[in-house]
Scaffold this active site. Sequence first.
Site, mmCIF file in Angstrom:
data_model
loop_
_atom_site.group_PDB
_atom_site.id
_atom_site.type_symbol
_atom_site.label_atom_id
_atom_site.label_comp_id
_atom_site.label_asym_id
_atom_site.label_seq_id
_atom_site.Cartn_x
_atom_site.Cartn_y
_atom_site.Cartn_z
ATOM 1 N N ARG A 78 0.835 -1.198 0.000
ATOM 2 C CA ARG A 78 0.000 0.000 0.000
ATOM 3 C C ARG A 78 0.869 1.247 0.000
ATOM 4 O O ARG A 78 1.959 1.259 0.552
ATOM 5 C CB ARG A 78 -0.906 0.032 1.237
ATOM 6 C CG ARG A 78 -2.112 -0.897 1.137
ATOM 7 C CD ARG A 78 -3.028 -0.766 2.346
ATOM 8 N NE ARG A 78 -2.363 -1.180 3.555
ATOM 9 C CZ ARG A 78 -1.789 -0.378 4.446
ATOM 10 N NH1 ARG A 78 -1.822 0.945 4.282
ATOM 11 N NH2 ARG A 78 -1.195 -0.849 5.515
ATOM 12 N N TYR A 217 -1.393 -3.456 -6.980
ATOM 13 C CA TYR A 217 -1.135 -4.325 -5.826
ATOM 14 C C TYR A 217 -2.150 -4.170 -4.687
ATOM 15 O O TYR A 217 -2.466 -3.057 -4.265
ATOM 16 C CB TYR A 217 0.272 -4.058 -5.260
ATOM 17 C CG TYR A 217 0.820 -5.238 -4.484
ATOM 18 C CD1 TYR A 217 1.554 -6.230 -5.123
ATOM 19 C CD2 TYR A 217 0.575 -5.388 -3.126
ATOM 20 C CE1 TYR A 217 2.042 -7.325 -4.427
ATOM 21 C CE2 TYR A 217 1.059 -6.485 -2.420
ATOM 22 C CZ TYR A 217 1.803 -7.451 -3.082
ATOM 23 O OH TYR A 217 2.283 -8.541 -2.393
ATOM 24 N N LYS A 226 -9.717 -2.205 1.519
ATOM 25 C CA LYS A 226 -9.434 -1.067 2.382
ATOM 26 C C LYS A 226 -10.201 0.189 1.939
ATOM 27 O O LYS A 226 -10.704 0.949 2.756
ATOM 28 C CB LYS A 226 -7.929 -0.795 2.440
ATOM 29 C CG LYS A 226 -7.128 -1.977 2.981
ATOM 30 C CD LYS A 226 -7.543 -2.310 4.390
ATOM 31 C CE LYS A 226 -7.232 -3.705 4.845
ATOM 32 N NZ LYS A 226 -5.918 -4.016 5.312
ATOM 33 N N HIS A 246 -10.779 -2.478 11.226
ATOM 34 C CA HIS A 246 -9.672 -3.312 10.735
ATOM 35 C C HIS A 246 -9.455 -4.444 11.737
ATOM 36 O O HIS A 246 -8.480 -4.442 12.497
ATOM 37 C CB HIS A 246 -8.425 -2.427 10.605
ATOM 38 C CG HIS A 246 -7.281 -3.076 9.879
ATOM 39 N ND1 HIS A 246 -5.982 -2.634 10.012
ATOM 40 C CD2 HIS A 246 -7.235 -4.095 9.004
ATOM 41 C CE1 HIS A 246 -5.189 -3.369 9.249
ATOM 42 N NE2 HIS A 246 -5.917 -4.265 8.637
ATOM 43 N N SER A 268 -1.417 -3.533 10.296
ATOM 44 C CA SER A 268 -1.064 -4.396 9.167
ATOM 45 C C SER A 268 0.178 -5.234 9.487
ATOM 46 O O SER A 268 1.158 -4.721 10.021
ATOM 47 C CB SER A 268 -0.801 -3.538 7.932
ATOM 48 O OG SER A 268 -1.954 -2.788 7.645
ATOM 49 N N CYS A 270 0.590 -7.521 11.723
ATOM 50 C CA CYS A 270 0.864 -7.696 13.151
ATOM 51 C C CYS A 270 0.097 -8.873 13.746
ATOM 52 O O CYS A 270 -0.051 -8.969 14.968
ATOM 53 C CB CYS A 270 0.570 -6.415 13.915
ATOM 54 S SG CYS A 270 1.771 -5.125 13.558
ATOM 55 N N ASP A 293 -9.535 -9.816 8.591
ATOM 56 C CA ASP A 293 -9.004 -8.469 8.332
ATOM 57 C C ASP A 293 -10.004 -7.342 8.602
ATOM 58 O O ASP A 293 -9.607 -6.284 9.051
ATOM 59 C CB ASP A 293 -8.518 -8.382 6.882
ATOM 60 C CG ASP A 293 -7.565 -7.215 6.638
ATOM 61 O OD1 ASP A 293 -6.610 -7.063 7.425
ATOM 62 O OD2 ASP A 293 -7.777 -6.447 5.683
ATOM 63 N N ARG A 386 2.032 -12.135 -0.703
ATOM 64 C CA ARG A 386 0.713 -12.507 -0.175
ATOM 65 C C ARG A 386 0.107 -13.698 -0.907
ATOM 66 O O ARG A 386 0.451 -13.989 -2.047
ATOM 67 C CB ARG A 386 -0.242 -11.314 -0.317
ATOM 68 C CG ARG A 386 0.233 -10.062 0.417
ATOM 69 C CD ARG A 386 -0.715 -9.627 1.475
ATOM 70 N NE ARG A 386 -0.158 -8.594 2.329
ATOM 71 C CZ ARG A 386 -0.709 -8.228 3.480
ATOM 72 N NH1 ARG A 386 -1.819 -8.794 3.888
ATOM 73 N NH2 ARG A 386 -0.152 -7.298 4.233
#
Length: 603
Positions: A78, A217, A226, A246, A268, A270, A293, A386
Amino acid sequence: MQFNTPLDKWTSNPQLISWITENIALLSPKKVHLCDGSQEEYDALMHQMVSQGKAIKLDEKKRPNSFLFLSNPDDVARVEECTFICSKKKIEAGPTNNWEEPEEMKKRLKELFSGSMEGRTMYVIPFSMGPLGSNIAHIGVQITDSEYVVCNMRIMTRMGKKVLDVLKNDRFVPCLHSVGYPLKDNQEDIKWPCSPENRYIVHFPEERSIFSFGSGYGGNALLGKKCFALRIASVMARDEMWLAEHMLIMGITNPEGKRKYFAAAFPSACGKTNLAMLAPSLPGWKVEVVGDDIAWMKIGKDNTLRAINPEAGFFGVAPGTSYETNPNAMKSIEKNSIFTNVAHTEKEVDVWWEKMTKAPPSDLIDWYGKKWDSGSEKPAAHPNSRFTAPISQCPIIDPSFEDPEGVPISAIIFGGRRDGVIPLVYEAFDWTHGTLLGAGVSSQTTAAAKGQVGKLRHDPFAMLPFCGYNMGDYFAHWLNIGKQTSSDKLPKVFYVNWFRKDDAGNFIWPGFGENIRVLKWMFERTEGINNADETPIGYLPKKDAIDISGLKIPSNSMEILLSVDKKAFYDEMLDQEKYFEMFEDHFPNELKEMLSKIKKALK
Ligand code: GTP
Ligand code: SPV
Ligand code: MN
């Protein structure tokens, strides 16, 4: 214009027809493809990308119907510095978001998008965030020139013709995306088209519209995630008294068979995906996944806070994922999956990333597409590489995953990556204190966003990059939600830190499946069990209240993990207080008072 299917047969929604027509004129694509969401459509697009050299088909026996993509090395995460909230007034975007005057931004976007799909196919993707037809779901339509995005959206959302049948003539959130790489005069395409020097991820909250240019991406390009389900949805949630967060959502069943649901917000990379699918090390305990998420939460008819996962897939961090740390993720990606920026084996053509196995295979090709030698300093897989996989493939999918009523949340957990100061777990005194814990989240930065890794930054509610309005008002909205039901119906709020380190720089807590031990303590707390001590910072586990039976850790570890250095914590509160100053009078007084109270108790 050449269409794969006639527009008026595909939809009769007037807003949709005119939006598509306007964009054809603006973008000048070669062809238009109206997506139906079928397996045939997905297969044909993948086949096309493989034959163009954009995708690598993985070995059909080892990993059926799965593909690998290697992005442009400048388009790997991001891009927060290119992300904008263009509300009419700057104050509405608040001090934590980039803002530009909406009309100015529209002018710039118009220039950028003008002719940006020349020589390409324009795809139109109708998608639903949330179970199709449920009254908490919301519909968006994404226009894109990326086949990779179409295929990912098919996994991540409920997508295709069936969405239009539900939408009928209603409103939808328009999401315009272009990789910004037109093909002029039959110019040849490249492996990962994008435009890194010209990236814009733009939201118009009042209009509820999204424009994304230049990146292919993840969260930059899969606009349901998001952009819609957090930035635009957080604005909708503020206006309609619900929460767009989130957060992962997990079901936890104790050995007596009692099931509860927890939601957790970590920044993110974590640990949300890992916690959501945790394989418990304690016998008799069971974890099931609703989401990994994003959570949309609303006070339900029974006055409890109810959560749904608006997504249908995982877009998970690959490195660190293994049959040991996260077997349920590994089983979810055994087939029908997309991998981006991981390494692959040359002979077998299967995927690999750091820590997937103890030793790397000998014939690795790295994420640049070059031979990798095991002595190399650089990782074979990009740290933000990912996997994309359908939630339906997860062996521990929760039975209520599709329930439009959502699951009742008994606990909300905040956390971050902190090598010191923050104990393994503690509990808030009440909802107001819980809101302060969320507002106070800070964490070392990760590879999920472009920029320096490992730098401590404030990330309130793990929403710093995702809140679509003034973060100070968002804190006030959280306090407001707490007033919509009685305190006994509200979830308890906790803060965790799996990442505390010893002097040698090693994690003290083993994490992953062992985190069930901490969840067990929280579960007991939600049952009203008196196994905590009141301290100035909140409730901490009593000595021996965390079940470490069968766990091999040094005898003083728990003491270190649960210790609170009053001086260090006082400084932490001072630092938070200073950070909150930027919100000026948007920062709620209730939180100011709570913070002062804690500071005083620590003195
Ligand atoms: P986003 O998808 O970016 O929002 O990330 P996420 O919050 O879902 O994080 P994820 O679960 O993918 O974990 C990110 C990284 O942290 C991975 O490399 C994991 O292996 C690692 N990780 C997750 N849980 C733990 C844990 O309990 N302990 C330790 N030491 N590492 C963990
Ligand atoms: C995150 O960064 O929090 C993610 C990955 O979940 S992305 O979808 O790229 O935003
Ligand atoms: Mn995330």
